[in-house]
Design a protein around this motif. Sequence first.
Motif, PDB file in Angstrom:
ATOM      1  N   GLN A 587      -6.507  10.699  -1.404  1.00 26.68           N
ATOM      2  CA  GLN A 587      -5.449  10.250  -2.318  1.00 26.68           C
ATOM      3  C   GLN A 587      -4.355   9.504  -1.571  1.00 26.68           C
ATOM      4  O   GLN A 587      -3.844   8.490  -2.054  1.00 26.68           O
ATOM      5  N   PHE A 588      -3.994   9.987  -0.366  1.00 23.49           N
ATOM      6  CA  PHE A 588      -2.987   9.278   0.417  1.00 23.49           C
ATOM      7  C   PHE A 588      -3.516   7.924   0.888  1.00 23.49           C
ATOM      8  O   PHE A 588      -2.774   6.936   0.898  1.00 23.49           O
ATOM      9  N   GLY A 589      -4.783   7.867   1.267  1.00 23.16           N
ATOM     10  CA  GLY A 589      -5.378   6.590   1.674  1.00 23.16           C
ATOM     11  C   GLY A 589      -5.371   5.574   0.552  1.00 23.16           C
ATOM     12  O   GLY A 589      -5.080   4.389   0.767  1.00 23.16           O
ATOM     13  N   LYS A 590      -5.661   6.025  -0.680  1.00 21.78           N
ATOM     14  CA  LYS A 590      -5.611   5.144  -1.856  1.00 21.78           C
ATOM     15  C   LYS A 590      -4.195   4.639  -2.112  1.00 21.78           C
ATOM     16  O   LYS A 590      -3.985   3.464  -2.411  1.00 21.78           O
ATOM     17  N   LEU A 591      -3.241   5.564  -2.014  1.00 22.20           N
ATOM     18  CA  LEU A 591      -1.833   5.209  -2.231  1.00 22.20           C
ATOM     19  C   LEU A 591      -1.370   4.184  -1.202  1.00 22.20           C
ATOM     20  O   LEU A 591      -0.735   3.176  -1.547  1.00 22.20           O
ATOM     21  N   TYR A 592      -1.685   4.420   0.062  1.00 21.69           N
ATOM     22  CA  TYR A 592      -1.295   3.522   1.160  1.00 21.69           C
ATOM     23  C   TYR A 592      -1.873   2.132   0.943  1.00 21.69           C
ATOM     24  O   TYR A 592      -1.156   1.122   1.042  1.00 21.69           O
ATOM     25  N   GLN A 593      -3.177   2.051   0.616  1.00 19.93           N
ATOM     26  CA  GLN A 593      -3.848   0.762   0.465  1.00 19.93           C
ATOM     27  C   GLN A 593      -3.362   0.009  -0.771  1.00 19.93           C
ATOM     28  O   GLN A 593      -3.177  -1.213  -0.725  1.00 19.93           O
ATOM     29  N   SER A 594      -3.151   0.713  -1.878  1.00 22.44           N
ATOM     30  CA  SER A 594      -2.716   0.050  -3.121  1.00 22.44           C
ATOM     31  C   SER A 594      -1.304  -0.511  -2.998  1.00 22.44           C
ATOM     32  O   SER A 594      -1.017  -1.591  -3.519  1.00 22.44           O
ATOM     33  N   ILE A 595      -0.417   0.203  -2.288  1.00 20.23           N
ATOM     34  CA  ILE A 595       0.951  -0.303  -2.108  1.00 20.23           C
ATOM     35  C   ILE A 595       0.965  -1.516  -1.186  1.00 20.23           C
ATOM     36  O   ILE A 595       1.703  -2.475  -1.414  1.00 20.23           O
ATOM     37  N   LEU A 596       0.120  -1.503  -0.163  1.00 14.44           N
ATOM     38  CA  LEU A 596       0.028  -2.664   0.732  1.00 14.44           C
ATOM     39  C   LEU A 596      -0.432  -3.903  -0.019  1.00 14.44           C
ATOM     40  O   LEU A 596       0.112  -4.993   0.178  1.00 14.44           O
ATOM     41  N   PHE A 597      -1.419  -3.761  -0.893  1.00 13.33           N
ATOM     42  CA  PHE A 597      -1.932  -4.910  -1.636  1.00 13.33           C
ATOM     43  C   PHE A 597      -0.984  -5.352  -2.741  1.00 13.33           C
ATOM     44  O   PHE A 597      -1.008  -6.502  -3.143  1.00 13.33           O
ATOM     45  N   SER A 598      -0.173  -4.432  -3.259  1.00 10.99           N
ATOM     46  CA  SER A 598       0.777  -4.820  -4.312  1.00 10.99           C
ATOM     47  C   SER A 598       2.017  -5.502  -3.752  1.00 10.99           C
ATOM     48  O   SER A 598       2.641  -6.305  -4.427  1.00 10.99           O
ATOM     49  N   LEU A 599       2.395  -5.186  -2.505  1.00 11.46           N
ATOM     50  CA  LEU A 599       3.600  -5.771  -1.906  1.00 11.46           C
ATOM     51  C   LEU A 599       3.301  -6.779  -0.810  1.00 11.46           C
ATOM     52  O   LEU A 599       4.194  -7.451  -0.325  1.00 11.46           O
ATOM     53  N   GLY A 600       2.045  -6.888  -0.408  1.00  9.99           N
ATOM     54  CA  GLY A 600       1.698  -7.781   0.700  1.00  9.99           C
ATOM     55  C   GLY A 600       1.731  -9.242   0.343  1.00  9.99           C
ATOM     56  O   GLY A 600       1.642 -10.097   1.218  1.00  9.99           O
ATOM     57  N   HIS A 601       1.867  -9.589  -0.961  1.00  6.31           N
ATOM     58  CA  HIS A 601       1.843 -10.985  -1.376  1.00  6.31           C
ATOM     59  C   HIS A 601       3.143 -11.705  -1.066  1.00  6.31           C
ATOM     60  O   HIS A 601       3.168 -12.917  -0.965  1.00  6.31           O
ATOM     61  N   ASN A 602       4.260 -10.946  -0.923  1.00 10.87           N
ATOM     62  CA  ASN A 602       5.557 -11.619  -0.816  1.00 10.87           C
ATOM     63  C   ASN A 602       6.043 -11.747   0.620  1.00 10.87           C
ATOM     64  O   ASN A 602       6.945 -12.496   0.895  1.00 10.87           O
ATOM     65  N   ASN A 603       5.482 -11.001   1.534  1.00 11.45           N
ATOM     66  CA  ASN A 603       5.918 -11.072   2.927  1.00 11.45           C
ATOM     67  C   ASN A 603       4.702 -10.872   3.813  1.00 11.45           C
ATOM     68  O   ASN A 603       3.955  -9.917   3.655  1.00 11.45           O
ATOM     69  N   LEU A 604       4.510 -11.787   4.779  1.00 16.78           N
ATOM     70  CA  LEU A 604       3.341 -11.719   5.648  1.00 16.78           C
ATOM     71  C   LEU A 604       3.557 -10.780   6.825  1.00 16.78           C
ATOM     72  O   LEU A 604       2.622 -10.482   7.543  1.00 16.78           O
TER      73      LEU A 604
END
Length: 746
Positions: A587-604
């Motif tokens: 569950q933590f791995g899913k949370l970590y990955q989903s937040i990275l993909f949701s916020l990774g679009h605005n800052n490299l």
Amino acid sequence: MYIIEVVVPIRFKNNFYYLYNIKNSIPKIGVRVKVPFRKHFLIGIILNYWSRKKYNSFFIKKYNLRDVSTLIDNDSLYGINLWNLMKWYSCYAKLDFRKIVLDILPSHFIKDVFIKNKKYFYWNITDAGKKYLYLKNKFGKNQLYALSILTQQSIYYKELKYFKIKNSVLLSLAMKGLCKLDHCKNNQHRHVHIVLKNFKYLGKKCLKFITMLLRQQDYSKPFYFTNINILQKLDFYTFLFCHYFNNGLTILLLVPSIETSFVYNLISLFRKNYNINIELYDNKISIQKKISVWNYSNSLGPKIIIATKIGIFLPLRSLGLIIIYQDYSMLNNPLQNKFIFNEVQVALQRSKQEKIPLIFTSSSLSLFCKKKILDRSYKQIKFNYLLENNYNKQNKINIQNNIFDFTYGRSIGIYSINLIKKINYHINNKSSVLLILEEKNNFFKVLKCNNCLQFFRCIYCNQYYKFHNYYNELMCCYCLKTIHVPEYCNYCGFFSYSTSFFDMRIAKEYMNEVFPHVPIVELSNKTTFTKMKYFFNSDYYLHFNTSTIILSYANYANKYFIKDVSLIAFLSIDKYLYANNFRSLEQFGKLYQSILFSLGHNNLNLEVIVQSSKTNSLLFALLEKGYDFFLKLLLNFRKKYKLPPFTYHIVLWFHSSIFQTITLFITYFNDYFYNNLIVLLPQLIIIGPDPIKKLKYKNTYYSKILFSYTSLQRLHFVLNILYKKIQSKKIFEKIIFLYDMHHSDN
């Protein structure tokens, strides 16, 4: 004359039979009828019917069959495809078919309540208007423009802004008898051909591959798109919507929640660019809206519907595509819902029945789906391989991961000194910071007086004390001093106190003390889209003019698109490391990955900080080597200890309003059922029954039993025997049994 079988919304487990004597009409399955019941009238649904010729008049007199009062519907509310799907699921999940039929419908359909049909107005051209169109000298520019559009298509009242036509112009034409205003009951969108535009985040290679996939006729295996960004997902969905909408087919998108930036962005995009309304369906929307969406989905023509998991049971005609947006979401108690069902399994069955494609999109794969991909029952498509090399190089996200230990060094509340330095550095660089907090943080509790409601603070630094229940001590995380719990309150002298979690209010108070001039935004169950509308831009992105600190719970961190975030900090992950649940690290791995993909679009360039009092090899693998390597290690670990997805879990929930009946069933299960089941399957693992608990705000008691085995078919066979034995005992009639058939998928 016919005899019909009717299900009525009452607590009786048996169906009722009536005489159908309505002239010039044949009864239809799934139609509502008004029937007499004792001294009242109830609305029921026809389940079956037979001709009266098969039965004697003696049979009718013996059972005292009464006549149907009125017929409400002319056509079925469900349709053939949905009716067959409900029959399949009732057999598969051991659920009462009557319960599914009644629970799927909006509640006002089976209540004796007058439902006011909303009228939708639209403008049409008359025959006189078609004749006078060629006399251009008699009309102005605006009137000629309005008549030229009306000759091609009718215009709905809400579409006047899109066509840039004033209502006064149409009224002046209506006075001359050149056009008229009509109305209809359903908001039936006409078939509009959508002109495809450039898709910035897909590319030619990706579009060719998707069109080739859609042309295939073999849809036995679902498609699973992974490593997909939010901006790529928006373009991917719009392309799919336009492709199937132009072919006159309906599209159903299942999402974890409707109130997200992603959903509102899709709706606004189709309204602005294509003038198409996307309908939303959820349990939280109003009853009138539910009824209008249900009737709209049962009508003809292409439609786009976005819904939560309950939307898989909508009566959609000409369904062409099902898309499931899989994302991180916390597990809920299934007894809070009307009945338990797994939307993935129902969607798979519906796609097989109607022979349509099923598409999954996810940024964070679950272990169950990973095993399905390895077994080749799902077709995995990695989205980053479909894009051009130049795009991948430009949008590659650089992530810097750090782990801060609580046990070493000082901290201010739940914030370590090193984390505060990092927050200060990013705020000075004029960027936002996202801090993720757990709703119930058991590893940081504070002590509160029950009289004056004041929290116990340190004498030297005025920080909150951390309460250790085992040692009965209070510890200051900044001064590193410990004291015994005082016998009375220092403020009012009262002797009674209670513990509370380190919640959002305390976390916000600490941040205000450290950064008094920096604005702090809270994302929790209290925040809604109406409260946050001042921070949204035109594309539903959360955009702040100045550098801000965003405090969010884990469930709400990936609901919004947030711009200019350069630091993500998980304040405490001890809940996932110390938990008894073996799925906690996944569950933590899913949370970590989903937040990275949701916020990774605005800052490299992103920096991720994880705070914990304990380290783990799997946690290091996730942060250093990535999510794919983390999943491989977890799969090997589960295979070694024979845990899901290599074994199958089925949970039997049972609840009743009478406490004694549940205790009687538990003793009967331990004495009789348990031994019989183990004789049938010697390797069957039975965990439970659990201690009896009571639901909040309801007078119902519940418990559960977990069954585990390597073969799902054998497990179904054993549970069928158990189900028949339970039904044969009249003592357990007042207990409601629910089978969570795919507990290992969650």
